[in-house]
Enzyme design. Structure first.
Site, PDB file in Angstrom:
ATOM      1  N   GLU A  82       0.527  -0.944   0.038  1.00  0.00           N
ATOM      2  CA  GLU A  82       0.002  -0.081  -0.347  1.00  0.00           C
ATOM      3  C   GLU A  82       1.039   1.411  -0.161  1.00  0.00           C
ATOM      4  O   GLU A  82       0.283   2.001   0.193  1.00  0.00           O
ATOM      5  CB  GLU A  82      -1.013   0.457   1.374  1.00  0.00           C
ATOM      6  CG  GLU A  82      -0.284  -0.503   3.175  1.00  0.00           C
ATOM      7  CD  GLU A  82      -0.355   0.969   3.170  1.00  0.00           C
ATOM      8  OE1 GLU A  82      -1.719   0.634   4.941  1.00  0.00           O
ATOM      9  OE2 GLU A  82      -0.037   2.076   3.846  1.00  0.00           O
ATOM     10  N   CYS A 114      -3.474  -4.649   4.138  1.00  0.00           N
ATOM     11  CA  CYS A 114      -2.724  -4.884   4.398  1.00  0.00           C
ATOM     12  C   CYS A 114      -2.336  -6.681   3.497  1.00  0.00           C
ATOM     13  O   CYS A 114      -0.885  -7.428   4.181  1.00  0.00           O
ATOM     14  CB  CYS A 114      -2.266  -5.450   5.788  1.00  0.00           C
ATOM     15  SG  CYS A 114      -1.679  -3.893   6.473  1.00  0.00           S
ATOM     16  N   HIS A 237      -1.757 -12.144  11.285  1.00  0.00           N
ATOM     17  CA  HIS A 237      -1.182 -10.265  10.878  1.00  0.00           C
ATOM     18  C   HIS A 237      -0.689  -9.646  12.260  1.00  0.00           C
ATOM     19  O   HIS A 237      -1.491  -9.974  13.376  1.00  0.00           O
ATOM     20  CB  HIS A 237      -2.971  -9.819  10.036  1.00  0.00           C
ATOM     21  CG  HIS A 237      -2.325  -8.599   9.978  1.00  0.00           C
ATOM     22  ND1 HIS A 237      -1.128  -7.552   9.179  1.00  0.00           N
ATOM     23  CD2 HIS A 237      -2.970  -7.149  10.482  1.00  0.00           C
ATOM     24  CE1 HIS A 237      -0.729  -6.866   9.214  1.00  0.00           C
ATOM     25  NE2 HIS A 237      -1.959  -5.917   9.826  1.00  0.00           N
TER      26      HIS A 237
END
Lengths: 349, 390
Positions: A82, A114, A237
């Protein structure tokens, strides 16, 4: 649950983390007079000559080195991020060029918060699994942004991870299955031409991160007939140090299972790269026969869950490129003044 | 004047209800309240609806909640209004509803306290809350409610020689009690040590001394004596209802540490009920911070000025103390539901008077005192509830 017709796996993997760090306490010194806790101990900071493209190249070269394949063997180079340096002008072509794969290559940039890197990995599974290609490189890389003084400034960091997807029989880890859980839950976004993202404060927790990871992870475990106890390791994550530890506990994974892949306390959140880098760090210590479970998360992008089994090939390939531990121990701390200068936060003229 | 009774109560859990609208929350609590009196009492018996809400326009993007919720609850065409008095909205709406029965205008009315705030980010929430303080002199300058309470706490510490830690017993008690309240937002205990180590929000107020604004709805069904007898339903009598006001701006008050509206409304209510402080078995106060509870306890006349923290430290506010407070967790641990809080307070006290409050039950509770404030004591509403058999 998705499984390709032709079994696939990781034939190589590689990471890159810049050498520079800023301590959470140094950021707190500027904004909170040092009071209160910090979400991570330190985060990686890209040097003045580093960006998503340079880091992607470093990580991909490490992945190729482990696979002992020439770059020309690749059929695709896909870069998920990103923080692509250009709005219009792809990162993928620069990376493909630098690796030496051009011109007979499929290259593309992915933007999917993400989980851009993991989505590239799922696509690579499809490309190789369908027989359209033998090898594809999926990269997650970011030099993440955080508004000065914002909670994100403590964690938004830099790093890259590259996963070389190929036939299962050549792999260091077979990808058994994957699935995705996607909803439009806008807990975090950055509009075009805005320098910093906006986040939904506590909304980023339960309805966003936790709900999506739990949903994807639980569904894959159920469909495979597995439980957390069936896995040697797990990676989630890592937007900060606390969330992955909490979600692991909620799902029934232990601290020991997530320990090798838990990187955020030391380097912050490298966004598209963090879960994939956690997977790479776990492969650095895994043994043949070990099983690995991974669930990624991207804001407004959802979660991808994966199940891996490590093969004996890992042992011989692991040391062909630097381990994550080498990047973690290579630390040079900068102060806030240097940090803002490098991040172009100073208004000149 | 006719007597007024509470015959039904309902609440949603206080939480961040991200997946639910203001109307969803109101409907759940309304349905729960009706369930308590069904099938004897039906929705068609309800004569009017009073909606307590403080932040509908700024945080839920909705006004005209009277008509909205009358329609949503199936009470189509009914008389319905929304009442706004910032954090006191719940108490003021209850008083309006009670007066309709006192006056003989209606025999059965519903009060819905509802607030939906978590769809907005912190700056918008702060701005919404700041509407309750003086716009010209305070909010315009960037002042917030939390900052005002912090200033009062600092002044209190200076005047009476307390350290900030002295306020720990208030949130510690609230959290301890919330553990046994299934509808509370924070169902875990804290202690004085954790309070000491908590990060500052607006010094000297720390994170464990600040309530969290959250979503929720609470409902009361009020009936006339005639109807209560006819239906034969269990009832709690509203023995007193008193509202008083003060300046919004703190600088316009003669004495920063004395809430004149609180004193006036508490004194009037006790007079109406012909009761004294020692008759009160259990209390609900506006207690988003320890300092708020302390100033309300003092101005209401339960303890001497400057002694509330000591009273709390001596166990005076626990379920076995002289002034049991926040038995359902209070604003701090049940969660601060803005304009709905005053209704949640009364639901908790009804639980106490019915003897169904679980581990936080005050023994033989017969008389309860509910007081909610708008802004920093600019509006004060006090209700006294007694067991109908008394």
């Amino acid at each position: 649950m998705k499984q390709p017709d032709r079994p696939v796996g990781l034939v190589g993997y590689g990471v890159y983390v810049p050498r520079y760090r800023i301590a959470g306490k140094e950021i707190a010194r500027i904004w909170t007079d040092g009071q209160g806790g910090v979400p991570v101990d330190a985060k990686s900071v890209p040097g003045p000559d580093e960006d998503t493209i340079t880091m992607s190249i470093e990580a991909a070269r490490n992945a190729l080195a482990r696979a002992a394949l020439p770059a020309t063997a690749l059929s695709a180079v896909w870069v998920g991020s990103e923080s692509h340096p250009y709005s219009v002008k792809p990162s993928g072509t620069v990376v493909a060029e630098a690796l030496g794969t051009t011109p007979w290559i499929s290259a593309a940039d992915w933007q999917f918060a993400c989980k851009a890197g993991s989505e590239a990995m799922t696509a690579s599974m499809g490309l190789v699994g369908s027989g359209m290609a033998d090898y594809a490189m999926a990269i997650g890389a970011d030099t993440a942004q955080g508004r000065p003084g914002d909670a994100l400034e403590y964690t938004a960091s830099a790093g890259a991870a590259a996963l070389l997807i190929g036939p299962a029989e050549e792999s260091v880890a077979v990808i058994e299955a994957t699935l995705s859980y996607v909803t439009d839950t806008p807990d975090f976004f950055r509009r075009a031409d805005r320098p910093y993202p906006v986040h939904g404060h506590r909304f980023t927790g339960e309805p966003a991160y936790f709900h999506h990871i739990r949903s994807a992870a639980t569904c894959l475990l159920d469909q495979m007939g597995r439980t957390p106890a069936d896995y040697t390791y797990a990676i989630f994550h890592q937007p900060n140090a606390k969330f992955p530890q909490s979600v692991a506990k909620q799902l029934g994974f232990s601290d020991a299972q997530i320990a090798p892949g838990l990187l955020s306390p030391q380097i912050g959140n490298t966004y598209s790269a963090i879960a994939l880098a956690g997977l790479c760090a776990t492969l650095d210590v895994a043994q043949p026969g070990d099983t690995i479970f991974m669930t990624t998360y991207g804001s407004s992008a959802g979660s991808d869950a994966y199940s891996f089994v490590v093969t004996p090939a890992l042992l011989e390939r692991r040391h062909r490129a630097p381990l994550m531990s080498a990047y973690l121990s290579r630390q040079e701390f900068v102060d806030y003044a240097v940090y803002v200068k490098w991040r172009n936060e100073l208004v000149l003229g | 004047m006719h007597n007024v009774f509470i015959i039904g109560t309902g609440t949603t859990p206080v939480a961040e209800h991200y997946m639910r609208t203001l109307t969803d929350l109101a409907l759940e609590a309304f349905g729960a309240a009706l369930q308590e009196v069904a099938p004897t009492v039906t929705p068609s018996d309800i004569g009017a609806l009073y909606v307590a809400n403080a932040l509908g326009e700024s945080l839920a993007g909705q006004s005209q909640l009277g008509a909205l919720l009358a329609t949503a609850t199936g009470l189509v065409g009914i008389e319905a209004i929304r009442v706004e008095a910032a954090g006191a909205s719940g108490g003021v709406a209850l008083r309006q509803a009670a007066m309709a029965i006192m006056a003989g205008v209606h025999d059965l009315v519903a009060v819905i306290g509802v607030e939906k705030v978590t769809d907005k980010l912190d700056p918008e929430v702060e701005a919404g809350l700041a509407l309750a303080i003086d716009s010209d002199f305070e909010a315009e300058q960037g002042f917030t409610m939390t900052a005002q309470w912090a200033l009062l706490m600092r002044r209190y510490m200076h005047e009476y020689g307390y350290a900030a830690d002295a306020f720990a017993p208030f949130p510690v008690n609230a959290h301890t009690n919330a553990v046994s309240n299934p509808g509370a937002m924070y169902r875990f205990a804290i202690n004085a040590d954790k309070y000491r180590k908590a990060g500052q929000v607006a010094s000297p107020l720390n994170m464990l001394d600040c309530s969290s604004l959250a979503d929720g709805a609470a409902v009361l069904l009020l009936a006339s004596e005639r109807r209560v007898r006819e239906w034969g339903v269990p009832a709690i009598r509203i023995a007193a209802s008193a509202l008083a006001t003060d300046t919004l701006a703190l600088h316009a008050r003669r004495d920063l540490l004395w809430f004149a509206a609180v004193q006036q409304s508490a004194t009037t209510a006790l007079g109406q009920a012909n009761l004294t402080h020692t008759d009160i078995d259990v209390l609900e106060l506006t207690d988003p911070h320890g300092i708020a509870a302390a100033l309300a306890l003092e101005a209401s006349g339960f303890v001497e000025r400057g002694t509330a923290p000591r009273h709390a430290a001596d166990g005076g506010i626990t379920p076995t103390g002289a002034t049991p407070l926040a038995t359902g967790g209070g604003y701090k641990a049940r969660g601060d539901t803005g304009g709905a809080s005053g209704v949640y307070q009364v639901v908790e006290l009804v639980r106490q008077l019915r003897g169904t409050a679980g581990a936080a039950q005050v023994k033989d509770a017969q008389v309860a005192f509910a007081q909610c404030l708008g802004g920093v004591g600019a509006t004060a509403v006090t209700h006294i509830l007694v067991n109908a058999e008394r």
